[in-house]
Design a protein around this motif. Structure first.
Motif: not given
Length: 84
Positions: A16, A48, A61-62
Motif C-alpha cells: 500500500e 486509501e 483500495q487494496v
C-alpha cells in the motif's frame, strides 16, 4: 486472511505504501492534479486515496479478501457512482 500485525499484514502495508508513493510521483510529474490521502468522512470510506488525473477522479483500495459488494468513489461535491 492474515493475522493483524503478522507477515501478511506487514506485506500488505508495504505494498500500500509503495502504491501510494507511485501515485504521489504521478502528481509530482504533472500526470495527476490532486491526491487526497484517506479522505475524511463518507468520501473516504473504504478507500486509501482519491486521485484526480486527466479530469477524472478515481479511488484506490487494496484488499486481501473478496469484496462484499461494489465500492463507491465519491468525488468532492460530485455524484457518487458504484464501482466493482
Amino acid at each position: 486472511m492474515g493475522l493483524s500485525g503478522g507477515t501478511a499484514d506487514k506485506a500488505g502495508n508495504r505494498y500500500e505504501n509503495w502504491w501510494t508513493a507511485l501515485k504521489v510521483a504521478d502528481l509530482l510529474r504533472g500526470e495527476a492534479s490532486r491526491i487526497r490521502l484517506e479522505p475524511v468522512g463518507q468520501a473516504g470510506e473504504g478507500i486509501e486515496f482519491q486521485l484526480v488525473a486527466k479530469g477524472e477522479t478515481w479511488c484506490d483500495q487494496v484488499k486481501d479478501v473478496p469484496s462484499r459488494g461494489p465500492g463507491r468513489c465519491d468525488p468532492p461535491g460530485g455524484v457518487s457512482s458504484p464501482f466493482t
